[in-house]
Enzyme design. Sequence first.
Site, short mmCIF file in Angstrom:
data_model
loop_
_atom_site.label_atom_id
_atom_site.label_comp_id
_atom_site.label_asym_id
_atom_site.label_seq_id
_atom_site.Cartn_x
_atom_site.Cartn_y
_atom_site.Cartn_z
N GLY A 76 0.97 -1.35 0.05
CA GLY A 76 0.01 -0.05 -0.10
C GLY A 76 0.78 1.23 -0.01
CD GLU B 244 5.17 -3.66 -3.55
OE1 GLU B 244 5.18 -2.88 -4.01
OE2 GLU B 244 4.29 -4.90 -3.73
CB CYS C 98 3.76 -0.20 -6.44
SG CYS C 98 4.16 -1.79 -6.92
C1 UN1 Z 1 2.34 -3.59 -7.79
O1 UN1 Z 1 2.15 -2.67 -8.50
O2 UN1 Z 1 2.06 -3.53 -6.66
O3 UN1 Z 1 6.50 -5.39 -11.84
C2 UN1 Z 1 3.05 -5.00 -8.16
C3 UN1 Z 1 5.29 -5.31 -12.09
C4 UN1 Z 1 4.39 -6.41 -11.81
C5 UN1 Z 1 3.84 -6.20 -10.16
C6 UN1 Z 1 3.73 -4.89 -9.51
N1 UN1 Z 1 4.60 -7.42 -11.85
O4 UN1 Z 1 4.70 -4.17 -12.54
#
Ligand code: UN1
Length: 497
Positions: A227, A249, A283
């Site tokens: 988050g 994360e 993210c």
């Molecule tokens: C996320 O955005 O929380 O590397 C994870 C990536 C994906 C995972 C993203 N395999 O963009």
Amino acid sequence: MAGAVLGRFGLAWPQEGEKEARTPITGGALGFTRGATGAEVDRAVERANAAFRSWRLTPPPRRGELVRRLGALLRQHQDDLAELVTLEAGKVSGEAQGEVQEMIDMCDLAVGLSRQLYGLTLASERPDHRMTEVWQPLGVCAVITSFNFPVAVWAWNAAVALVCGDPVIWKPSEKTVLTALACQSLVAQAAAGMGAPPALSQVVVGGPEVGEALVDHPGVALVSATGSTAMGRAVGPRVAARFGRCLLELGGNNAAIVAPSADIDLAVRGIVFAAAGTAGQRCTTLRRLIVHQSRYDEVVSRLAGAYQTLRVGNPRNAGVLVGPLIDGRAYEGFARALVEVEADGGEVITGGRRDPALGAAAPEAFYVQPALASMPAQGDLVLRETFAPLLYVLRYGEWDEAMALHNAARHGLSSSIFTNDLREAERFLSPGGSDCGIANVNIGPSGAEIGGAFGGEKETGGGREAGSDAWKAYMRRQTCTVNFGRDLPLAQGVEFL
Ligand code: UN1
């Protein structure tokens, strides 16, 4: 619509007394879900701990069998689950399929891992002694996930935790409860098929109070939370205060450097996917582009052209590449940042508007044109993570300047460089280069494979999930020394008795 898809997971839904679930596609209601009470959280933790007592004694390859079955069910239900991901998170169909594929890949990885979970043999200083390091199951894992990867991130955690011997209690985002219930139904089927305890995997639905109950619960050994940085700042110290273990994360403010030697065709494709894909709601989304002055105009004009071809719209429709933002709050953040661009002396090169046609058809749905903004400098706005498709472009002259801009972010998740200069590529991956958990060359910062450890430094929280040796976070390390001699030599040559 959601009811029909859930029916394919054997779930009757909605049920009485449940809270509304919405779809960002129209902003309309999908149906209802009900939040867990504090007593229900306690009960879930109690049941999980009871399951732990037998599961930790189950041989790891047998534990892997549960995950193998889950992977098989996911293959069977890939389309159905992807459909739910699209409905609830607004992710375009191809990416939703990819997300379920990420779960399947994760199951495969965890099944293999279940035959490893290897420790070390260490050299003992004492004769006839053997010293090893072994990994033991840790305990109950609470997995708190976000709307943007509503199922893959659970799978990163759950597949590994289960083979490590740990039961999982999942608190999904309140925005993506139905996908969580569907996954839970599959894991329950997998467990029933082999007589594994049903409480190995549970879902507790609810808002922050449910997350807090898990965070503070002494019966939860590991809290793995995905988050915002603000959320992690609250969770980390609370878990630490009870000496629990935390795996965070959090956000990212990921950058890409476009160096003088870059292959611009390749870079443009990589940048557009990383910045506008998933409507900028990963993210790992690319948020800052640092372009060498010799390529700046070319890159900006190529990107502006590519942005104009991006089809924004209903994520269920073929050819659409950008779906809706998750909700009105996300849209407000995006709109506010665009106002600040101008205030900070920047310029919106393209995009940035709410799609008028789509907005008129569904006032509660938030479709935006991905935006590209050139910025004269990297101020507070650029250093803030705005969870939307807004890419800031900055210019650099010298390598040191590029790296300083790159590493000035408070977050440290993912990073990339587009270059054909071997020296630059290697410098980017050297100790003085990118300070992020993930560093790519000639690939954008998003779209990592599951075989590597995923996570980042600084305000990203420091956790690592998915592949490599991330499994160690789900286990307890034990150093074991066995004396198989008839004497009792003491370490450090101490003489006693
Ligand atoms: C996320 O955005 O929380 O590397 C994870 C990536 C994906 C995972 C993203 N395999 O963009």
